[in-house]
Design a protein around this motif. Structure first.
Motif, PDB file in Angstrom:
ATOM      1  N   LYS A  86       0.638  -1.251  -0.015  1.00  0.00           N
ATOM      2  CA  LYS A  86      -0.092   0.138  -0.073  1.00  0.00           C
ATOM      3  C   LYS A  86       0.928   1.239  -0.054  1.00  0.00           C
ATOM      4  CE  LYS A  86      -3.484  -2.417   0.319  1.00  0.00           C
ATOM      5  NZ  LYS A  86      -4.394  -2.661   1.322  1.00  0.00           N
ATOM      6  N   PHE A  87       0.598   1.948  -0.989  1.00  0.00           N
ATOM      7  CA  PHE A  87       1.539   3.334  -1.131  1.00  0.00           C
ATOM      8  C   PHE A  87       0.791   4.616  -0.676  1.00  0.00           C
ATOM      9  CE2 PHE A  87       3.186   0.373  -4.202  1.00  0.00           C
ATOM     10  CZ  PHE A  87       4.451   0.481  -4.185  1.00  0.00           C
ATOM     11  N   TRP A  88       1.166   5.355   0.034  1.00  0.00           N
ATOM     12  CA  TRP A  88       0.733   6.666   0.657  1.00  0.00           C
ATOM     13  C   TRP A  88       1.052   7.558  -0.732  1.00  0.00           C
ATOM     14  CZ3 TRP A  88      -1.968   8.204   4.486  1.00  0.00           C
ATOM     15  CH2 TRP A  88      -2.158   9.815   4.764  1.00  0.00           C
ATOM     16  N   VAL A  89      -0.183   8.340  -0.846  1.00  0.00           N
ATOM     17  CA  VAL A  89      -0.377   9.254  -1.953  1.00  0.00           C
ATOM     18  C   VAL A  89       0.144  10.814  -1.668  1.00  0.00           C
ATOM     19  CG1 VAL A  89      -1.831  10.119  -3.875  1.00  0.00           C
ATOM     20  CG2 VAL A  89      -1.987   7.585  -3.185  1.00  0.00           C
ATOM     21  N   PRO A  90      -0.637  11.178  -0.870  1.00  0.00           N
ATOM     22  CA  PRO A  90      -0.288  12.715  -0.545  1.00  0.00           C
ATOM     23  C   PRO A  90       0.990  13.113  -0.149  1.00  0.00           C
ATOM     24  CG  PRO A  90      -1.697  11.991   1.220  1.00  0.00           C
ATOM     25  CD  PRO A  90      -1.523  10.784   0.179  1.00  0.00           C
ATOM     26  N   ASP A 118      10.927  10.225  -2.141  1.00  0.00           N
ATOM     27  CA  ASP A 118      11.299  11.504  -2.971  1.00  0.00           C
ATOM     28  C   ASP A 118      10.314  12.523  -2.758  1.00  0.00           C
ATOM     29  OD1 ASP A 118       9.136  10.080  -4.218  1.00  0.00           O
ATOM     30  OD2 ASP A 118       9.907  10.368  -6.077  1.00  0.00           O
ATOM     31  N   ALA A 119       9.280  12.478  -1.455  1.00  0.00           N
ATOM     32  CA  ALA A 119       8.783  13.695  -1.224  1.00  0.00           C
ATOM     33  C   ALA A 119       8.429  13.718   0.233  1.00  0.00           C
ATOM     34  CB  ALA A 119       7.260  13.260  -1.766  1.00  0.00           C
ATOM     35  N   SER A 120       7.992  14.819   0.775  1.00  0.00           N
ATOM     36  CA  SER A 120       7.686  14.983   2.097  1.00  0.00           C
ATOM     37  C   SER A 120       6.275  14.400   2.529  1.00  0.00           C
ATOM     38  CB  SER A 120       8.015  16.491   2.467  1.00  0.00           C
ATOM     39  OG  SER A 120       7.295  17.376   1.696  1.00  0.00           O
ATOM     40  N   PHE A 121       5.984  14.224   3.682  1.00  0.00           N
ATOM     41  CA  PHE A 121       4.641  13.820   3.960  1.00  0.00           C
ATOM     42  C   PHE A 121       4.278  13.995   5.630  1.00  0.00           C
ATOM     43  CE2 PHE A 121       7.442   9.931   4.530  1.00  0.00           C
ATOM     44  CZ  PHE A 121       7.053   9.584   5.744  1.00  0.00           C
TER      45      PHE A 121
END
Length: 443
Positions: A22-26, A147-150
């Motif tokens: 399961k991948f976190w999107v936002p 490659d993103a902040s969350f």
């Protein structure tokens, strides 16, 4: 390896293992338009404001010229190569000053239990998951973007979210001790918050018939998060007698096939069979399918006499304008099980189907109001009007003297000497003396 390569790799791993990814999107990236109040990134010379009472980690990918910036209570800016900030006089860019400062949206708005915020790595064309299973289950591997902040809220309650593993900031956590140390660090506190706890366990789903997701207790939170944009209410289903599968928040139109199975049943093999042998056929192109193991409700277990407390649920949903395909596919699956059920490890199967579309259509059911109901209503109205017309005519005739009636007790007394008997024009009964019946003597 780039992001597309990583996704491809995980999809290949999903096909080889029984684990679901399961991948976190936002994200909380500075350059993502959805993170700003006006759905656009700050223009050159704009004033920038972050919520002063929040914690957040923000990835900055590009260079930005701003007039001033209100920083959050606690946070960090992660600058990509070549990214940065420079000061710029707002007077030279009047178009940015007219709309007020650019406001960074609340970073705490993202909740772990919101199904809209997750993507499943093993999704295939025509497959979907019921709402509760869109959120990571206890045997799933969770991946946050490297490659993103969350920032993730761990739920409104103090319950524990348990998954198989968590991958964040380039690390994979499979032990509670390691994960707890990360969550307690500053990097962890910037990215995870809330009263809930996050736990991992190395046990994957080892049952070839599948594993129950385990979200029965938190499904109210899942549905509340999912329906929050709709005011907490489900949209009305576009069919009569809609169905609500186990794990789904709202009613839907289609069909549900429930299977009981033996030890030889293989959930992945059966799902692949349904995809390639049925859902790929042209007549079923407008359908989507969800296949998983779910708890069997006690009342259904008692009604069917089944001893197992779980079952395989196959949900068929119609997504196109054509209707009736879900019911036809459900009947085709029952026929397939009747022929090949023993080889597949299926012991029994039942099916339920929603009713006809609201407003009629090609799949109108027998119970749906249609032309027959309209004809019956029209005949009833015509008969009522006819009775009223007859009654009105009778009243007019009586007033005109052409029609008279009296109650029996208001009849004129018979003249003296008149015969007691009379000729009955309806029953043709004669005078009692003429019929051979002796008269009663007067008392």
């Amino acid at each position: 390896m780039g992001a597309p390569g990583r996704v491809l790799l995980w999809l290949q791993l999903c096909a080889l293992t029984r684990a679901a990814y399961k991948f976190w999107v936002p994200n909380t990236d500075f350059d993502a338009a959805a993170n700003w109040s006006q759905n656009r990134t700050p223009c050159a010379g704009a004033a920038v404001e972050f919520p002063a009472d929040k914690m957040v980690s923000v990835l900055v990918r590009e260079s930005h010229s701003i007039s001033d910036m209100l920083l959050p209570l606690d946070g960090e800016f992660v600058l990509a190569s070549g990214a940065g900030f420079s000061a710029l006089d707002i007077g030279s860019h009047l178009d940015c000053s007219t709309g007020g400062p650019a406001l960074f949206r609340d970073p705490d708005r993202f909740c772990w239990h919101d199904p809209r915020l997750w993507r499943c790595g093993d999704a295939a064309h025509g497959l979907f998951s019921v709402d509760a299973e869109r959120v990571p289950c206890s045997h799933d591997d969770v991946i946050f973007p490297s490659d993103a902040s969350f920032r993730v809220g761990l739920g409104p309650g103090a319950g524990t979210v348990r998954v198989r593993s968590v991958r964040a900031l380039g690390q994979t956590f499979t032990r509670d001790e390691d994960l707890a140390a990360f969550l307690a660090s500053r990097a962890g506190r910037l990215r995870f918050h809330g009263p809930g706890a996050l736990s991992v366990g190395p046990e994957a789903c080892a049952d070839q018939s599948g594993c129950v997701c385990g979200h029965a207790e938190v499904q109210p939170w899942i549905c509340a998060a999912l329906l929050q944009p709709l005011g907490g209410r489900c949209p009305q289903a576009a069919c009569r007698d809609p169905l609500r599968p186990e794990g789904q928040c709202c009613d839907l139109c289609g069909a549900i096939v429930s299977l009981t199975h033996g030890p030889a049943f293989d959930l992945q093999r059966y799902r692949a069979r349904l995809l390639h042998a049925f859902l790929a056929l042209p007549q079923y192109q407008g359908l989507q399918m969800a296949v998983s193991k779910v708890p069997r409700q006690p009342r259904l277990r008692e009604a069917s006499g089944a001893k197992a407390d779980t079952e395989i649920q196959v949900v068929l949903v119609e997504t196109g304008p054509e209707t009736g395909g879900a019911g036809r596919l459900a009947r085709a699956l029952l026929a397939d099980i009747a022929e090949h059920g023993q080889a597949l490890g299926v012991l029994s199967a039942t099916a339920r189907e929603s009713g006809a579309p609201v407003g009629g259509g090609s799949a109108a059911g027998l119970n749906a109001p249609g032309p027959r109901a309209g004809l019956a209503g029209g005949l009833a109205a015509a008969l009522l009007l006819l009775l009223l017309a007859l009654l009105a005519a009778a009243l007019l005739l009586r007033r005109a003297g052409r029609l008279r009636w009296r109650r029996r007790d208001e009849a004129d007394p018979a003249p003296a000497g008149a015969p007691v008997g009379f000729h009955n024009p309806v029953f043709y009964a004669a005078d009692p003396a003429e019929a051979g019946v002796p008269r009663r003597p007067p008392s």
